[in-house]
Design a protein around this motif. Structure first.
Motif, PDB file in Angstrom:
ATOM      1  N   THR A 282       0.821  -1.215   0.000  1.00  0.00           N
ATOM      2  CA  THR A 282       0.000   0.000   0.000  1.00  0.00           C
ATOM      3  C   THR A 282       0.854   1.263   0.000  1.00  0.00           C
ATOM      4  O   THR A 282       0.370   2.337  -0.372  1.00  0.00           O
ATOM      5  N   GLN A 283       2.119   1.162   0.408  1.00  0.00           N
ATOM      6  CA  GLN A 283       2.984   2.345   0.419  1.00  0.00           C
ATOM      7  C   GLN A 283       3.140   2.953  -0.969  1.00  0.00           C
ATOM      8  O   GLN A 283       3.280   4.173  -1.092  1.00  0.00           O
ATOM      9  N   ASP A 284       3.122   2.128  -1.989  1.00  0.00           N
ATOM     10  CA  ASP A 284       3.301   2.628  -3.348  1.00  0.00           C
ATOM     11  C   ASP A 284       2.111   2.316  -4.245  1.00  0.00           C
ATOM     12  O   ASP A 284       2.137   2.648  -5.432  1.00  0.00           O
ATOM     13  N   GLY A 285       1.069   1.690  -3.659  1.00  0.00           N
ATOM     14  CA  GLY A 285      -0.105   1.353  -4.453  1.00  0.00           C
ATOM     15  C   GLY A 285      -1.355   2.124  -4.089  1.00  0.00           C
ATOM     16  O   GLY A 285      -2.355   2.033  -4.799  1.00  0.00           O
ATOM     17  N   CYS A 286      -1.297   2.890  -2.998  1.00  0.00           N
ATOM     18  CA  CYS A 286      -2.482   3.612  -2.518  1.00  0.00           C
ATOM     19  C   CYS A 286      -2.090   5.017  -2.070  1.00  0.00           C
ATOM     20  O   CYS A 286      -0.948   5.259  -1.660  1.00  0.00           O
ATOM     21  N   VAL A 287      -3.039   5.935  -2.119  1.00  0.00           N
ATOM     22  CA  VAL A 287      -2.784   7.304  -1.658  1.00  0.00           C
ATOM     23  C   VAL A 287      -2.501   7.319  -0.166  1.00  0.00           C
ATOM     24  O   VAL A 287      -1.573   7.978   0.311  1.00  0.00           O
ATOM     25  N   HIS A 309      -4.108   2.779  -6.835  1.00  0.00           N
ATOM     26  CA  HIS A 309      -3.831   3.519  -8.065  1.00  0.00           C
ATOM     27  C   HIS A 309      -2.758   2.817  -8.899  1.00  0.00           C
ATOM     28  O   HIS A 309      -2.400   3.284  -9.972  1.00  0.00           O
ATOM     29  N   ALA A 310      -2.248   1.681  -8.387  1.00  0.00           N
ATOM     30  CA  ALA A 310      -1.227   0.922  -9.112  1.00  0.00           C
ATOM     31  C   ALA A 310      -1.270  -0.527  -8.677  1.00  0.00           C
ATOM     32  O   ALA A 310      -1.811  -0.859  -7.618  1.00  0.00           O
ATOM     33  N   ARG A 311      -0.705  -1.381  -9.497  1.00  0.00           N
ATOM     34  CA  ARG A 311      -0.494  -2.778  -9.125  1.00  0.00           C
ATOM     35  C   ARG A 311       0.918  -2.893  -8.570  1.00  0.00           C
ATOM     36  O   ARG A 311       1.849  -2.259  -9.078  1.00  0.00           O
ATOM     37  N   VAL A 312       1.085  -3.675  -7.494  1.00  0.00           N
ATOM     38  CA  VAL A 312       2.377  -3.743  -6.815  1.00  0.00           C
ATOM     39  C   VAL A 312       2.775  -5.196  -6.563  1.00  0.00           C
ATOM     40  O   VAL A 312       1.946  -6.016  -6.158  1.00  0.00           O
ATOM     41  N   ASP A 333      10.961   1.177 -12.016  1.00  0.00           N
ATOM     42  CA  ASP A 333       9.623   0.968 -11.447  1.00  0.00           C
ATOM     43  C   ASP A 333       9.669   0.360 -10.049  1.00  0.00           C
ATOM     44  O   ASP A 333       8.665  -0.143  -9.557  1.00  0.00           O
ATOM     45  N   ALA A 334      10.840   0.378  -9.418  1.00  0.00           N
ATOM     46  CA  ALA A 334      10.994  -0.211  -8.084  1.00  0.00           C
ATOM     47  C   ALA A 334      11.149   0.882  -7.037  1.00  0.00           C
ATOM     48  O   ALA A 334      11.871   1.860  -7.237  1.00  0.00           O
ATOM     49  N   ARG A 335      10.459   0.699  -5.917  1.00  0.00           N
ATOM     50  CA  ARG A 335      10.611   1.591  -4.774  1.00  0.00           C
ATOM     51  C   ARG A 335      11.196   0.778  -3.634  1.00  0.00           C
ATOM     52  O   ARG A 335      10.603  -0.206  -3.173  1.00  0.00           O
ATOM     53  N   LEU A 336      12.387   1.184  -3.171  1.00  0.00           N
ATOM     54  CA  LEU A 336      13.120   0.446  -2.153  1.00  0.00           C
ATOM     55  C   LEU A 336      12.857   1.038  -0.779  1.00  0.00           C
ATOM     56  O   LEU A 336      12.948   2.251  -0.577  1.00  0.00           O
ATOM     57  N   HIS A 337      12.519   0.177   0.186  1.00  0.00           N
ATOM     58  CA  HIS A 337      12.256   0.591   1.560  1.00  0.00           C
ATOM     59  C   HIS A 337      13.241  -0.133   2.472  1.00  0.00           C
ATOM     60  O   HIS A 337      13.085  -1.325   2.754  1.00  0.00           O
ATOM     61  N   LEU A 338      14.275   0.570   2.916  1.00  0.00           N
ATOM     62  CA  LEU A 338      15.326   0.003   3.763  1.00  0.00           C
ATOM     63  C   LEU A 338      15.007   0.270   5.224  1.00  0.00           C
ATOM     64  O   LEU A 338      14.544   1.362   5.582  1.00  0.00           O
ATOM     65  N   TYR A 339      15.271  -0.718   6.090  1.00  0.00           N
ATOM     66  CA  TYR A 339      14.853  -0.643   7.484  1.00  0.00           C
ATOM     67  C   TYR A 339      15.913  -0.079   8.427  1.00  0.00           C
ATOM     68  O   TYR A 339      15.631   0.115   9.617  1.00  0.00           O
ATOM     69  N   MET A 350      15.366  -7.272   6.149  1.00  0.00           N
ATOM     70  CA  MET A 350      16.215  -6.081   6.112  1.00  0.00           C
ATOM     71  C   MET A 350      15.585  -4.935   5.327  1.00  0.00           C
ATOM     72  O   MET A 350      15.938  -3.762   5.528  1.00  0.00           O
ATOM     73  N   ALA A 351      14.685  -5.267   4.423  1.00  0.00           N
ATOM     74  CA  ALA A 351      14.095  -4.253   3.550  1.00  0.00           C
ATOM     75  C   ALA A 351      13.002  -4.915   2.728  1.00  0.00           C
ATOM     76  O   ALA A 351      12.829  -6.141   2.771  1.00  0.00           O
ATOM     77  N   HIS A 352      12.276  -4.106   1.990  1.00  0.00           N
ATOM     78  CA  HIS A 352      11.403  -4.662   0.960  1.00  0.00           C
ATOM     79  C   HIS A 352      11.425  -3.742  -0.241  1.00  0.00           C
ATOM     80  O   HIS A 352      11.780  -2.560  -0.149  1.00  0.00           O
ATOM     81  N   VAL A 353      11.078  -4.309  -1.384  1.00  0.00           N
ATOM     82  CA  VAL A 353      11.013  -3.528  -2.612  1.00  0.00           C
ATOM     83  C   VAL A 353       9.622  -3.683  -3.200  1.00  0.00           C
ATOM     84  O   VAL A 353       9.074  -4.791  -3.268  1.00  0.00           O
ATOM     85  N   ASN A 354       9.026  -2.560  -3.581  1.00  0.00           N
ATOM     86  CA  ASN A 354       7.732  -2.545  -4.261  1.00  0.00           C
ATOM     87  C   ASN A 354       7.942  -2.243  -5.737  1.00  0.00           C
ATOM     88  O   ASN A 354       8.424  -1.155  -6.090  1.00  0.00           O
ATOM     89  N   ARG A 355       7.613  -3.217  -6.581  1.00  0.00           N
ATOM     90  CA  ARG A 355       7.692  -2.995  -8.016  1.00  0.00           C
ATOM     91  C   ARG A 355       6.304  -2.618  -8.517  1.00  0.00           C
ATOM     92  O   ARG A 355       5.346  -3.383  -8.343  1.00  0.00           O
ATOM     93  N   VAL A 356       6.204  -1.458  -9.121  1.00  0.00           N
ATOM     94  CA  VAL A 356       4.927  -0.845  -9.436  1.00  0.00           C
ATOM     95  C   VAL A 356       4.630  -0.948 -10.922  1.00  0.00           C
ATOM     96  O   VAL A 356       5.507  -0.745 -11.768  1.00  0.00           O
ATOM     97  N   SER A 357       3.378  -1.287 -11.245  1.00  0.00           N
ATOM     98  CA  SER A 357       2.922  -1.304 -12.636  1.00  0.00           C
ATOM     99  C   SER A 357       1.497  -0.770 -12.701  1.00  0.00           C
ATOM    100  O   SER A 357       0.844  -0.564 -11.687  1.00  0.00           O
TER     101      SER A 357
END
Length: 359
Positions: A282-287, A309-312, A333-339, A350-357
């Motif tokens: 939801t961090q990169d798929g929703c407002v 607003h996007a598929r993740v 198209d990747a959003r990296l979230h490091l902890y 350690m982290a997650h990556v959201n690939r958005v389409s």
């Protein structure tokens, strides 16, 4: 008790300084709140992005009283917070959300399944196990294979063992150190889904689209969202989420893991009274992502929109996989979230990556 809704400039307390606490703190800061973390680990990931941190055990009465005095509302990033700690915070004048009942239900797997079935959120058949004899009786009733889990604690596949024959009962009981347990019948599901939902202090319920989860070795690897589901399945998931939230008089974000049996039939695997790994998309798929949504609910604000607003495709990075950060950062198209964790131990998130389409 604090007057709600809390205005910007108020202080929120968070029990737990890991990645969920960190992302909650970041969301709260963006909404204008000050955040104080309570965690026994000095220089915790959440503490480093917050106004301050109280370094103490979660059951330290003095630390809890301090947090309760400085924070107008308190929440937590994990469900194994001692119930007595919540009571101490309440007595010190803090609003604590989610409440004590949600914690109590989620901390005991037998109580959890009993509650879920009572509100119409059906689970697999199960049996409470307090001895090898109980385990044998449960296996004879539920059949094999069956999954034995400790009643309390345990996560990411820990504290559980599959029992594939009645003759394995003694070994399985020893494998969980003879702790009080629950035996779960095997579910003939086609996939695991999850739903992230929230309930405000006014009783408003907001539900995000379903995610489809892929596990490896008992640990979540990937969530695909919004999941491809039919209307019947989507409607049933929303019905389940609302029944749980209202049944607990819940405030905040809740994660619900589901077994999809097909044709709109869903069984609840377990619930988590907090923001959830399967909601990171939801961090990169929703407002309004799950972290902001949780802060809104705890602070008594209106809930935000949940439409995507996007598929993740969310992927957890475990251990030294985080060393791929340069390559991941280069993906358009990747959003990296490091902890911000110091040590990349094997299997550690350690982290997650959201690939958005596009939807």
């Amino acid at each position: 008790m604090a007057d709600l809704p809390l205005p910007p400039g108020s202080t929120l307390g968070i029990l737990g300084g890991g990645q969920l606490g960190r992302m909650l703190s970041q969301a709260a800061s963006r909404l204008g709140f000050n955040v104080v973390i309570l965690d026994p680990e000095e220089n915790s990931p959440a503490g480093r992005v917050s106004q301050g941190q109280v370094i103490a055990a979660y059951d330290d009465p003095t630390a809890l009283q301090v947090l309760g005095r400085v924070a107008q509302a308190v929440t937590f990033e994990f469900e194994n917070v001692p119930a007595a700690s919540v009571q101490t915070l309440v007595e010190s004048g803090a609003e604590v959300a989610p409440g004590a009942r949600a914690l109590a239900v989620a901390q005991d797997r037998v109580d959890e399944k009993t509650f879920l079935n009572s509100v119409g959120a059906t689970t697999v058949d199960f049996a409470a196990v307090d001895s090898v004899d109980d385990l044998v009786a449960g296996l004879e009733r539920l059949g094999v294979p069956a999954l034995l889990k400790t009643r309390r604690e345990g996560y990411d596949g820990k504290g559980q063992v599959w029992v594939r024959a009645v003759s394995e009962a003694a070994d399985a009981w020893n494998a969980i150190d003879g702790k009080p347990a629950v035996l779960e019948a095997k579910a003939a599901f086609t996939r695991e889904l999850s739903v992230i939902a929230a309930r405000g202090r006014d009783g408003q319920v907001a539900v995000y689209p379903l995610g489809e989860n892929i596990h490896e070795g008992g640990v979540l690897r990937t969530t695909l969202a919004p999941a491809k589901v039919d209307r019947k399945t989507d409607a049933r998931a929303r019905e389940i989420a609302a029944a749980i939230l209202n049944g607990l008089d819940y405030v905040g974000v809740l994660g619900v893991e589901l077994f999809d049996l097909g044709k709109g039939v869903l069984l609840v695997n377990e619930i988590a009274p907090r923001v959830h790994n399967t909601g990171h998309w939801t961090q990169d798929g929703c407002v309004c992502d799950q972290f902001e949504q949780h802060i809104r609910a705890v602070a008594g604000w209106p809930l935000g929109p949940t439409e995507p607003h996007a598929r993740v495709e969310m992927t957890n990075l475990l251990g030294d996989e985080v060393d791929q950060w340069t390559a991941l950062a280069a993906e358009p198209d990747a959003r990296l979230h490091l902890y911000g964790k110091a040590e990349a131990r094997p299997g550690r998130k350690m982290a997650h990556v959201n690939r958005v389409s596009k939807l």
